[in-house]
Motif scaffolding. Structure first.
Motif, short mmCIF file in Angstrom:
data_model
loop_
_atom_site.label_atom_id
_atom_site.label_comp_id
_atom_site.label_asym_id
_atom_site.label_seq_id
_atom_site.Cartn_x
_atom_site.Cartn_y
_atom_site.Cartn_z
N MET A 293 0.86 -1.19 0.00
CA MET A 293 0.00 0.00 0.00
C MET A 293 0.89 1.24 0.00
O MET A 293 1.17 1.83 1.05
CB MET A 293 -0.92 -0.02 1.23
CG MET A 293 -2.12 -0.92 1.09
SD MET A 293 -3.28 -0.39 -0.21
CE MET A 293 -3.71 1.24 0.37
N ALA A 295 0.00 3.86 -1.87
CA ALA A 295 -0.88 5.01 -2.18
C ALA A 295 -1.17 5.81 -0.92
O ALA A 295 -1.22 5.28 0.18
CB ALA A 295 -2.19 4.50 -2.77
N VAL A 297 -3.96 7.31 0.85
CA VAL A 297 -5.42 7.14 0.84
C VAL A 297 -6.02 8.19 1.77
O VAL A 297 -5.58 8.33 2.92
CB VAL A 297 -5.81 5.73 1.33
CG1 VAL A 297 -7.32 5.51 1.22
CG2 VAL A 297 -5.06 4.65 0.56
N ASP A 299 -8.10 9.73 4.47
CA ASP A 299 -8.73 9.13 5.64
C ASP A 299 -10.22 9.46 5.71
O ASP A 299 -11.00 8.72 6.29
CB ASP A 299 -8.03 9.60 6.92
CG ASP A 299 -6.67 8.96 7.07
OD1 ASP A 299 -6.53 7.78 6.69
OD2 ASP A 299 -5.73 9.64 7.53
N PRO A 327 -12.62 3.72 4.49
CA PRO A 327 -12.09 2.43 4.99
C PRO A 327 -10.58 2.49 5.11
O PRO A 327 -9.92 3.21 4.35
CB PRO A 327 -12.50 1.43 3.90
CG PRO A 327 -12.76 2.26 2.68
CD PRO A 327 -13.22 3.61 3.17
N ASP A 328 -10.03 1.76 6.06
CA ASP A 328 -8.57 1.63 6.15
C ASP A 328 -8.19 0.38 5.34
O ASP A 328 -8.37 -0.75 5.80
CB ASP A 328 -8.14 1.50 7.61
CG ASP A 328 -6.62 1.56 7.75
OD1 ASP A 328 -5.92 0.99 6.87
OD2 ASP A 328 -6.13 2.16 8.71
N VAL A 329 -7.71 0.61 4.16
CA VAL A 329 -7.48 -0.50 3.22
C VAL A 329 -6.34 -1.39 3.72
O VAL A 329 -6.44 -2.63 3.70
CB VAL A 329 -7.13 0.05 1.81
CG1 VAL A 329 -7.01 -1.09 0.81
CG2 VAL A 329 -8.18 1.06 1.36
N LEU A 330 -5.27 -0.78 4.22
CA LEU A 330 -4.13 -1.57 4.69
C LEU A 330 -4.54 -2.48 5.84
O LEU A 330 -4.19 -3.67 5.87
CB LEU A 330 -2.99 -0.62 5.13
CG LEU A 330 -1.75 -1.29 5.71
CD1 LEU A 330 -1.09 -2.22 4.69
CD2 LEU A 330 -0.75 -0.22 6.18
N PHE A 347 3.05 1.79 4.08
CA PHE A 347 3.97 2.94 4.09
C PHE A 347 3.51 3.88 5.20
O PHE A 347 2.32 3.97 5.49
CB PHE A 347 3.92 3.68 2.75
CG PHE A 347 4.92 3.17 1.75
CD1 PHE A 347 4.75 1.93 1.17
CD2 PHE A 347 6.04 3.93 1.41
CE1 PHE A 347 5.68 1.44 0.25
CE2 PHE A 347 6.97 3.45 0.50
CZ PHE A 347 6.80 2.20 -0.08
N LYS A 369 2.20 2.13 14.53
CA LYS A 369 1.36 2.02 13.32
C LYS A 369 1.40 0.61 12.76
O LYS A 369 0.37 0.06 12.36
CB LYS A 369 1.82 3.04 12.27
CG LYS A 369 0.91 3.13 11.07
CD LYS A 369 1.19 4.35 10.20
CE LYS A 369 0.72 5.63 10.86
NZ LYS A 369 0.94 6.81 10.03
N ARG A 372 -0.79 -1.47 14.89
CA ARG A 372 -2.21 -1.11 14.73
C ARG A 372 -2.78 -1.62 13.41
O ARG A 372 -3.89 -2.11 13.34
CB ARG A 372 -2.34 0.42 14.84
CG ARG A 372 -3.70 0.97 14.53
CD ARG A 372 -3.90 2.38 15.08
NE ARG A 372 -2.81 3.30 14.80
CZ ARG A 372 -2.73 4.09 13.72
NH1 ARG A 372 -3.66 4.06 12.81
NH2 ARG A 372 -1.72 4.91 13.57
N LYS A 373 -1.99 -1.52 12.34
CA LYS A 373 -2.48 -1.92 11.03
C LYS A 373 -2.41 -3.45 10.85
O LYS A 373 -3.13 -4.01 10.04
CB LYS A 373 -1.66 -1.26 9.92
CG LYS A 373 -1.64 0.27 9.99
CD LYS A 373 -2.72 0.88 9.14
CE LYS A 373 -2.58 2.39 9.09
NZ LYS A 373 -3.53 3.01 8.18
N1 CTP Z 1 -3.90 3.64 4.39
C1 CTP Z 1 -4.95 2.88 3.96
N2 CTP Z 1 -6.22 3.35 4.10
C2 CTP Z 1 -6.44 4.56 4.65
C3 CTP Z 1 -5.35 5.35 5.10
C4 CTP Z 1 -4.09 4.85 4.95
O1 CTP Z 1 -4.76 1.77 3.47
N3 CTP Z 1 -7.69 5.01 4.76
C5 CTP Z 1 -2.55 3.07 4.28
C6 CTP Z 1 -1.56 3.85 3.43
O2 CTP Z 1 -1.58 3.42 2.08
C7 CTP Z 1 -0.22 3.52 4.08
C8 CTP Z 1 -0.60 3.31 5.53
O3 CTP Z 1 -1.99 3.06 5.55
O4 CTP Z 1 0.31 2.33 3.58
C9 CTP Z 1 -0.28 4.40 6.47
O5 CTP Z 1 -0.90 5.58 6.08
P1 CTP Z 1 -1.01 6.81 7.10
O6 CTP Z 1 -1.76 7.90 6.43
O7 CTP Z 1 0.35 7.09 7.64
O8 CTP Z 1 -1.87 6.08 8.24
P2 CTP Z 1 -3.02 6.58 9.13
O9 CTP Z 1 -3.75 5.37 9.55
O10 CTP Z 1 -3.81 7.61 8.40
O11 CTP Z 1 -2.26 7.15 10.36
P3 CTP Z 1 -2.12 8.65 10.92
O12 CTP Z 1 -3.03 8.66 12.06
O13 CTP Z 1 -0.68 8.74 11.28
O14 CTP Z 1 -2.51 9.57 9.78
#
Ligand code: CTP
Length: 439
Positions: A293, A295, A297, A299, A327-330, A347, A369, A372-373
């Motif tokens: 991932m 990209a 994305v 939030d 959605p949080d795709v990762l 990333f 992170k 969490r992911k």
């Molecule tokens: N990502 C994703 N879906 C989202 C947001 C982020 O899949 N809605 C993925 C990005 O492609 C990247 C990773 O999550 O690989 C981290 O993105 P980041 O923006 O740093 O993560 P966030 O969860 O938004 O954390 P933060 O609270 O630090 O913004």
């Protein structure tokens, strides 16, 4: 008509051969195909990248682009045969002195001669003599590329360590189209640069692996003409696709709004917003070995998308804008399930916390992170100074999850500031290492 030397130099490149500041000697071999004209741009790019370039065309290549063009672009005399300047023993010296040899375009005939160990012209002799890394970019009609003879020659050359890049797919010389186009000079120059930095960077350790990579930045529509977007250019994800494909992976690139040229041998799936990206990634990851991932994305997205252009309302300042979570795709791709890809890579663009040791806080945020992911690898970019977005260079640290949830995530690689292909190669190393572990 001007005599040689009267005209302005064809390209203003501030590097003369043999001067300080030259990174290395590159031989550009040019086979006899129409794509020879694209090698002119490759030579120009390599010189701008501070390489000393000698062009060695075949006699057939000179039917397409003449020696004066190659001499003006490279700053060196050009010959195709082994009988010019015999006292200099150029049929041996050219290959011996090279730090890198690139053949573009590599025709079916030239590949056959190289695979057969022939030395019947200066380019073939150079390929036989050199011990430098060799990059070949085939360009020919699809029938020739898929002919068992060329398939066998490609395999032979690869087994000897030659980096043979898959041709791009598209329109060929006639009315036909298919695999056989010369990759764009920008991609060849990027691969050449990487190979010069690290001769192992394009080893074929991802053969048979299916890798899905997202790149670019999503756009969340407000109305038919406006969107919420971000500054991601897509360059890092595209560099990853280029390098992973060159290392033998079957790569699909889910591209969100990147205005970049498709890397050779990569299938590109365009998407616009986060939900489209999620659908494509979930579908494609079903039979993938690894997903990345890269990209950016969004939030959040607008709670609703207007079907007509939003008009200014008098007195409405500030203008309210309701956002809902994307959605949080990762995180979704990382969820444990029977079909989960073996390696999920995220990333993270992080800044320090403003303390005296920002690196420590960047790593602490990144470890949190990764946990969490739930991903296996996390590529961490420092963005304190705006780096990583819209620029050609990047630096990164790669964290790998421990074997059990809650285990300490180790730093497995650090890529110093450099072209995005360098970080891409480090990510490919980490993916290959992870894939080779037992599940
Ligand atoms: N990502 C994703 N879906 C989202 C947001 C982020 O899949 N809605 C993925 C990005 O492609 C990247 C990773 O999550 O690989 C981290 O993105 P980041 O923006 O740093 O993560 P966030 O969860 O938004 O954390 P933060 O609270 O630090 O913004």
């Amino acid at each position: 008509m001007t005599a040689p030397g009267d005209e302005e130099p064809a390209v203003a490149v501030p590097v003369a051969s043999g001067t300080a500041g030259v990174r290395g000697r590159v031989v550009v071999g040019v086979g006899g195909g129409i794509a020879a004209y694209k090698a002119c741009e490759l030579v120009r790019r390599l010189r701008a990248d501070r390489f000393d370039v000698t062009v060695v065309p075949t006699a057939s290549a000179l039917q397409f682009v003449g020696a004066p063009t190659w001499e003006a672009l490279s700053g060196h005399k050009v010959s195709a045969d082994v009988f010019t300047d015999v006292p200099a023993v150029s049929h041996v010296a050219t290959g011996q002195q090279a730090d890198l040899v690139i053949v573009a375009p590599a025709t079916a005939d030239l590949m056959a001669r190289a695979a057969g160990g022939q030395a019947d012209d200066l380019l073939a002799a150079t390929l036989l003599v050199t011990r430098a890394p060799v990059l070949m970019a085939p360009a020919m009609h699809t029938e020739m590329w898929t002919h068992p003879a060329t398939v066998a020659n490609t395999a032979t050359l690869r087994s000897r360590g030659v980096v043979v890049v898959d041709p791009a797919v598209g329109r060929l010389t006639g009315a036909d189209s298919g695999p056989g186009r010369l990759p764009e000079p920008e991609h060849l120059a990027a691969l050449a640069d990487l190979l010069h930095r690290d001769p192992q960077a394009l080893r074929r350790d991802l053969i048979g692996r299916r890798i899905v990579i997202s790149a670019g930045g999503t756009r969340e529509l407000l109305d038919p003409v406006r969107y919420l977007g971000n500054r991601s250019s897509g360059r890092q994800g595209y560099a990853l696709a280029l390098v992973a494909a060159a290392r033998g992976a079957q790569v699909t690139l889910v591209s969100a709004n990147a205005s970049l040229v498709e890397p050779p041998g990569v299938a590109v799936v365009p998407v616009t917003d986060a939900r489209e990206l999620e659908t494509a990634m979930v579908e494609l990851s079903a039979d993938a070995d690894a997903v990345v991932m890269a990209a950016a994305v969004a939030d959040f997205r607008p709670a609703s998308t207007a079907t007509t252009k939003i008009k200014k309302v008098s007195g409405q300042d500030p203008m309210p804008l309701a956002l809902i979570k994307n959605p949080d795709v990762l995180a979704r791709l990382s969820e444990p399930s029977p079909g989960r890809p073996q390696v999920v890579v995220g990333f993270a663009a992080e800044t320090g916390d403003g303390s005296a040791d920002p690196t420590a806080s960047v790593l602490a945020y990144a470890r949190e992170k990764l946990a969490r992911k739930g991903c296996d690898l996390l590529v961490v970019n420092r963005v304190d100074d705006g780096r990583a977005f819209e620029v050609a260079e990047n630096a990164g640290v790669i964290l790998a999850a421990g074997d059990r949830p809650g285990d300490w995530a180790d730093v497995v690689a650090e890529a110093p500031i450099g072209p995005k292909t360098v970080l891409a190669a480090a990510v490919c190393d980490a993916i290959a290492a992870r894939l080779s572990r037992d599940r």
